[in-house]
Motif scaffolding. Structure first.
Motif: not given
Length: 248
Positions: A203-207, A215-216
């Motif tokens: 998540l953090v290193h994704g889109p 926000a993520t």
């Protein structure tokens, strides 16, 4: 590793030396168990459970962790027992000692000692139990030469001298009645770690993170918080019994 030692010395900070214990353990394992036992993992980079135990040993030693996880002392003459450091004697009668423990020793349960994906194998390669996982049982005023100590479904025979000096139950009993309590905590920790891997790597290193990293983080921390609380909730007192009897 050598550069790390130099930096730690110059900055006067602790240093966890993982290279030396991993190297020595790998040498000992190959000598005892053959070349297929890979302390550092099949790819030489990602250790299995045996290697993870050795790494944990190195980190905990560097952190200065005290391995005294409690003790129980039984006086055969008086029939009374005492306990310390997170353990309480509920009742003691005729060599049967009922306890309630809030300090749970490292209790992974039984496992193979010749497989590199086994926690038990790792425990045979470093003095983890002796230095970091001591739940001691002692006797005073023994009347016989030998005794049988039963803890849960397992029994072991000790001499009076061994019991007077103290024996490490966490080391000698691989399937103690505290294993379920330990596994409950371990499972809660595993669930949190599994989510944290997804949180950061996916998540953090994704889109999602690329679109709005703050926000993520805020959203994923809301999902992670209950998993952290679940670890605290898993730390429940455990009731168990130690029985001591003279061996003919």
């Amino acid at each position: 590793r050598n550069i790390g030692v130099e930096i730690a010395n110059s900055e006067k900070v602790a240093f966890a030396d993982l290279y030396q214990p991993m190297l020595l353990a790998d040498h000992a394992a190959k000598k005892q168990l053959g070349p297929d036992f890979k302390v550092s993992g099949k790819d030489g980079v990602h250790p299995g459970w045996a290697g993870q135990v050795i790494m944990a040993y190195g980190f905990l030693k560097a952190l200065g962790v005290d391995g005294n996880l409690g003790s129980v002392t039984y006086d055969e003459t008086s029939g009374k027992a005492t306990a310390a450091n997170g353990h309480e004697v509920v009742n003691a009668e005729n060599g049967k000692i009922s306890l309630r423990s809030t300090c749970i020793p490292f209790s992974p349960g039984p496992g193979a000692t010749d497989q590199d994906d086994s926690i038990r194998a790792g425990l045979t390669l470093v003095p983890f139990d002796d230095q970091l996982n001591r739940f001691m049982f002692r006797m005073t005023s023994p009347k016989s030469e030998n005794y049988t100590v039963t803890w849960g479904d397992q029994s072991r025979t000790y001499t009076a001298g061994q019991l007077t000096a103290g024996v490490n139950l966490a080391k000698d009993f691989d399937n103690s009645p505290l294993v379920p309590a330990f596994n409950q905590i371990r499972e809660a920790v595993s669930k949190k770690q599994e989510y944290e891997t997804r949180q950061i790597k996916t998540l953090v290193h994704g889109p999602e993170g690329a679109a709005d990293i703050e926000a993520t983080f805020a959203l994923t921390e809301k999902a992670r918080a209950p998993l952290e609380k679940a670890i605290l909730a898993a730390k429940q007192p455990a009731d168990h019994v130690i029985t001591v009897s003279a061996t003919p």
